[in-house]
Design an enzyme around this catalytic site. Structure first.
Site, PDB file in Angstrom:
ATOM      1  N   GLN A  54     -14.073  18.146   1.877  1.00  0.00           N
ATOM      2  CA  GLN A  54     -13.190  16.980   1.800  1.00  0.00           C
ATOM      3  C   GLN A  54     -12.280  16.925   3.026  1.00  0.00           C
ATOM      4  O   GLN A  54     -11.673  17.930   3.414  1.00  0.00           O
ATOM      5  CB  GLN A  54     -12.354  17.043   0.510  1.00  0.00           C
ATOM      6  CG  GLN A  54     -11.500  15.826   0.248  1.00  0.00           C
ATOM      7  CD  GLN A  54     -12.304  14.553  -0.033  1.00  0.00           C
ATOM      8  OE1 GLN A  54     -13.450  14.609  -0.479  1.00  0.00           O
ATOM      9  NE2 GLN A  54     -11.716  13.417   0.235  1.00  0.00           N
ATOM     10  N   ASP A  87     -22.753  14.010   2.391  1.00  0.00           N
ATOM     11  CA  ASP A  87     -21.853  13.044   3.042  1.00  0.00           C
ATOM     12  C   ASP A  87     -22.564  12.318   4.191  1.00  0.00           C
ATOM     13  O   ASP A  87     -22.119  11.265   4.633  1.00  0.00           O
ATOM     14  CB  ASP A  87     -20.652  13.785   3.661  1.00  0.00           C
ATOM     15  CG  ASP A  87     -19.361  13.587   2.877  1.00  0.00           C
ATOM     16  OD1 ASP A  87     -19.247  12.601   2.131  1.00  0.00           O
ATOM     17  OD2 ASP A  87     -18.457  14.440   3.043  1.00  0.00           O
ATOM     18  N   LYS A  93     -14.523  12.052  -7.748  1.00  0.00           N
ATOM     19  CA  LYS A  93     -15.906  12.472  -7.468  1.00  0.00           C
ATOM     20  C   LYS A  93     -16.407  13.382  -8.581  1.00  0.00           C
ATOM     21  O   LYS A  93     -17.529  13.225  -9.061  1.00  0.00           O
ATOM     22  CB  LYS A  93     -15.984  13.199  -6.118  1.00  0.00           C
ATOM     23  CG  LYS A  93     -15.880  12.280  -4.922  1.00  0.00           C
ATOM     24  CD  LYS A  93     -15.823  13.045  -3.596  1.00  0.00           C
ATOM     25  CE  LYS A  93     -15.458  12.100  -2.462  1.00  0.00           C
ATOM     26  NZ  LYS A  93     -15.279  12.762  -1.173  1.00  0.00           N
TER      27      LYS A  93
HETATM   28  N1  GUN Z   1     -12.064  11.930   2.929  1.00  0.00           N
HETATM   29  C1  GUN Z   1     -11.962  10.609   2.632  1.00  0.00           C
HETATM   30  N2  GUN Z   1     -13.178  10.101   2.360  1.00  0.00           N
HETATM   31  C2  GUN Z   1     -14.068  11.104   2.492  1.00  0.00           C
HETATM   32  C3  GUN Z   1     -15.481  11.202   2.328  1.00  0.00           C
HETATM   33  O1  GUN Z   1     -16.189  10.248   2.015  1.00  0.00           O
HETATM   34  N3  GUN Z   1     -16.013  12.430   2.549  1.00  0.00           N
HETATM   35  C4  GUN Z   1     -15.268  13.502   2.902  1.00  0.00           C
HETATM   36  N4  GUN Z   1     -15.885  14.673   3.110  1.00  0.00           N
HETATM   37  N5  GUN Z   1     -13.954  13.448   3.072  1.00  0.00           N
HETATM   38  C5  GUN Z   1     -13.367  12.252   2.861  1.00  0.00           C
END
Ligand code: GUN
Length: 288
Positions: free
Chosen positions: A97, A123, A53
């Site tokens: 996350q 998100d 990311k």
């Molecule tokens: N953990 C795995 N995929 C994601 C995601 O898209 N967002 C978040 N916040 N945590 C994750």
């Protein structure tokens, strides 16, 4: 005729190029958008996602920052960090996350997620974002389902009047996916672990979205000839191979179009996250 491959890497590259252009316009107005990821603990998969990311954000000109905390961090510390980020005008988008470390209770984890200011919820996991999606009003759309819709659009596949079957009812993929398909005029069925005769339901589908996390659950003979198959699953086999929730080789023999794993839905998730960061920054400037 073998199925058309829906190339998520290529479509994600197009989305990221659009994001870069939007970032350039934002920079011209004074400031690059900023994304902050809150990462607690040392889950290796999470560390990889977060690195990806950060890298993708940087490549588009977004200011990406990660706040890292040890696995034994307490909820109050994370809450204070989120409050600071909510108040920071340099931060347009925030995400926590998941999963949070095991020391954080499920209740605290839910509370922490909801501590993010709704206008920074890139998100799209907050009740406000999910509620707006259900009402069909503009808000932040969760990135993976948003990515699936972009893939359909890019492949020239309209959900209108089609029967879409979503396998999986998670809050971050299955449920929002169903809402998006419904908003696009599909007739939608959501299936899950208690659905009787899942193969029979899937056989009625023009569009199948598999998001259950069960390696190669969906077989070729579950598919209607000519169906479109979006595979959200990313599973590692005991031999170390990555496979989706759909048996790819069998699906290719029956479907009209299929997303591969890897290289299908996966790359779209980050691209759509970056798009949400632009939306957050543009809204703050009153230009979205
Ligand atoms: N953990 C795995 N995929 C994601 C995601 O898209 N967002 C978040 N916040 N945590 C994750």
């Amino acid at each position: 005729m073998p199925a058309q491959l829906i190339d998520g890497k290529a479509v994600a590259a197009l989305v990221r190029a659009e994001v870069s252009e939007r970032v350039r316009r934002l920079v011209a107005r004074g400031r690059a958008p900023g994304l902050t990821v809150v990462l607690a603990g040392d889950d290796p998969a999470s560390a990889t996602y977060v690195r990806n990311k950060e890298k993708a954000a940087r490549e588009c000109g977004i200011r990406g920052e990660t706040l890292r905390f040890p696995a034994d961090v307490d909820a109050a510390t994370l809450e204070a960090a989120l409050d600071r980020l909510n108040a920071d005008p340099e931060v347009d988008g925030i995400l926590v996350q998941l999963p949070l470390p095991p020391g954080i209770s499920a209740e605290d984890a839910r509370r922490l997620q909801r501590r993010i200011a709704p206008e920074k919820d890139v998100d799209g996991f907050l009740p406000q974002s999910q509620g707006l999606l259900m009402l069909g009003e503009p808000g932040f759309v969760p990135c993976t389902p948003a990515g699936c819709m972009r893939l359909l659009a890019h492949a020239g596949i309209s959900p209108r009047g089609r029967h879409a079957v979503v396998i999986g009812r998670s809050n971050i993929v299955g449920k929002p996916m169903a809402q998006l398909l419904l908003a696009a005029d599909a007739t939608v069925t959501i299936c899950h672990s208690r659905t009787p005769d899942l193969p029979a339901v899937v056989r009625g589908a023009d569009i199948v979205v598999a998001a259950v996390g069960r390696p190669e659950l969906v077989r070729g003979d579950w598919l209607k000839p000519g169906a479109v198959v979006l595979d959200v699953g990313i599973n590692r086999t005991p031999e170390g191979k990555l496979v989706g929730d759909v048996c790819f080789s069998e699906a290719c023999e029956v479907a009209a179009a299929v997303t591969p794993v890897p290289g299908g839905v996966g790359p779209m998730t980050i691209a759509c996250l970056l798009e949400n960061v632009c939306v957050a920054a543009e809204r703050r400037l009153g230009i979205a």
